[in-house]
Design an enzyme around this catalytic site. Sequence first.
Site, short mmCIF file in Angstrom:
data_model
loop_
_atom_site.label_atom_id
_atom_site.label_comp_id
_atom_site.label_asym_id
_atom_site.label_seq_id
_atom_site.Cartn_x
_atom_site.Cartn_y
_atom_site.Cartn_z
N ARG A 126 0.85 -1.20 0.00
CA ARG A 126 0.00 0.00 0.00
C ARG A 126 0.88 1.25 0.00
O ARG A 126 1.77 1.39 0.83
CB ARG A 126 -0.91 0.04 1.23
CG ARG A 126 -1.89 -1.12 1.32
CD ARG A 126 -2.96 -0.99 0.25
NE ARG A 126 -3.95 -2.05 0.34
CZ ARG A 126 -4.07 -3.03 -0.54
NH1 ARG A 126 -3.24 -3.11 -1.57
NH2 ARG A 126 -5.01 -3.94 -0.40
N ARG A 138 -4.04 25.51 -9.84
CA ARG A 138 -3.63 24.27 -9.18
C ARG A 138 -2.65 23.54 -10.09
O ARG A 138 -3.04 22.95 -11.10
CB ARG A 138 -4.85 23.41 -8.86
CG ARG A 138 -5.74 24.01 -7.79
CD ARG A 138 -4.97 24.25 -6.52
NE ARG A 138 -5.86 24.51 -5.38
CZ ARG A 138 -5.42 24.64 -4.16
NH1 ARG A 138 -4.12 24.60 -3.89
NH2 ARG A 138 -6.28 24.86 -3.17
N GLU A 185 -7.50 34.02 2.97
CA GLU A 185 -7.82 33.90 1.55
C GLU A 185 -8.85 34.90 1.05
O GLU A 185 -8.83 35.28 -0.11
CB GLU A 185 -8.28 32.47 1.24
CG GLU A 185 -7.15 31.48 1.37
CD GLU A 185 -7.49 30.10 0.84
OE1 GLU A 185 -8.61 29.90 0.30
OE2 GLU A 185 -6.63 29.22 0.97
N PRO A 245 -9.44 8.43 0.49
CA PRO A 245 -8.93 7.40 1.40
C PRO A 245 -8.27 6.21 0.72
O PRO A 245 -7.66 5.38 1.39
CB PRO A 245 -10.18 6.96 2.18
CG PRO A 245 -11.32 7.29 1.28
CD PRO A 245 -10.90 8.52 0.52
N GLY A 246 -8.34 6.13 -0.59
CA GLY A 246 -7.66 5.05 -1.29
C GLY A 246 -6.15 5.17 -1.27
O GLY A 246 -5.43 4.19 -1.42
N GLU A 279 -5.56 12.32 4.38
CA GLU A 279 -6.12 13.64 4.59
C GLU A 279 -7.57 13.58 5.07
O GLU A 279 -8.42 12.94 4.47
CB GLU A 279 -6.07 14.48 3.31
CG GLU A 279 -6.64 15.88 3.52
CD GLU A 279 -6.67 16.71 2.24
OE1 GLU A 279 -6.63 17.94 2.37
OE2 GLU A 279 -6.73 16.13 1.15
N GLU A 289 2.72 33.77 1.15
CA GLU A 289 3.54 34.42 0.11
C GLU A 289 3.57 33.66 -1.21
O GLU A 289 3.80 34.25 -2.25
CB GLU A 289 4.96 34.66 0.62
CG GLU A 289 5.75 33.39 0.88
CD GLU A 289 7.15 33.67 1.41
OE1 GLU A 289 8.05 32.87 1.11
OE2 GLU A 289 7.35 34.68 2.10
N GLU A 299 0.88 31.97 -2.33
CA GLU A 299 -0.53 31.71 -2.62
C GLU A 299 -1.14 32.91 -3.37
O GLU A 299 -1.06 34.04 -2.89
CB GLU A 299 -1.26 31.50 -1.28
CG GLU A 299 -2.67 31.07 -1.38
CD GLU A 299 -3.24 30.75 0.00
OE1 GLU A 299 -3.91 29.71 0.11
OE2 GLU A 299 -3.03 31.52 0.96
#
Length: 178
Positions: free
Chosen positions: A37, A64, A96, A114-115, A119, A138, A140
């Site tokens: 895994r 992104r 933000e 979850p695979g 997180e 800075e 972002e």
Amino acid sequence: MKDLVETTIASKLVYEGKILNLRVDQVTLPNGREGSREVVEFSQAVAVVAVKEDNKVLLVKQYRYPVGEVLMELPAGKMDQDENPEQCALRELQEETGYKPRSIQKICDFYTTPGFSSERMHLFLATGLTEGEQSPDEDEFVKVEEVPFDQAIQMIFEGKIQDGKTIAGLLAVEKKYR
């Protein structure tokens, strides 16, 4: 449920980064065989559905890099080590968008992917917003958009909002509070 559990035999840290780690674990599968895994270790995170008095939701546009696109998202971010989810939600919303809420309440929490990742995302609803000044990190770069809530829901089904936490957050608020 024990017939579904996998047991760790060995674990090897392959990469240790600034925001995530990658490890490879050897496991015993429920059928007794062995498997491998790959796990991305990531801190907990928050996302905030911030709704103004005029029923507009605050979204941020942000490039992104992993997907090579500018996405429309809820204000969000990872928790610092000594932060609780609500503190993080308040901080991320202010950084933000510049806004501070009079009221903030937790809606739910969930695992994002979850695979392969650990997180855990904590989702909040913020209302009674007071405008202030943005203070992003800075590295972002975000642009705040105010979108009528019903239009934001429609944008999901038109493919204009593609971020998972944003889809989950908007639909959760739509179902629970509207």
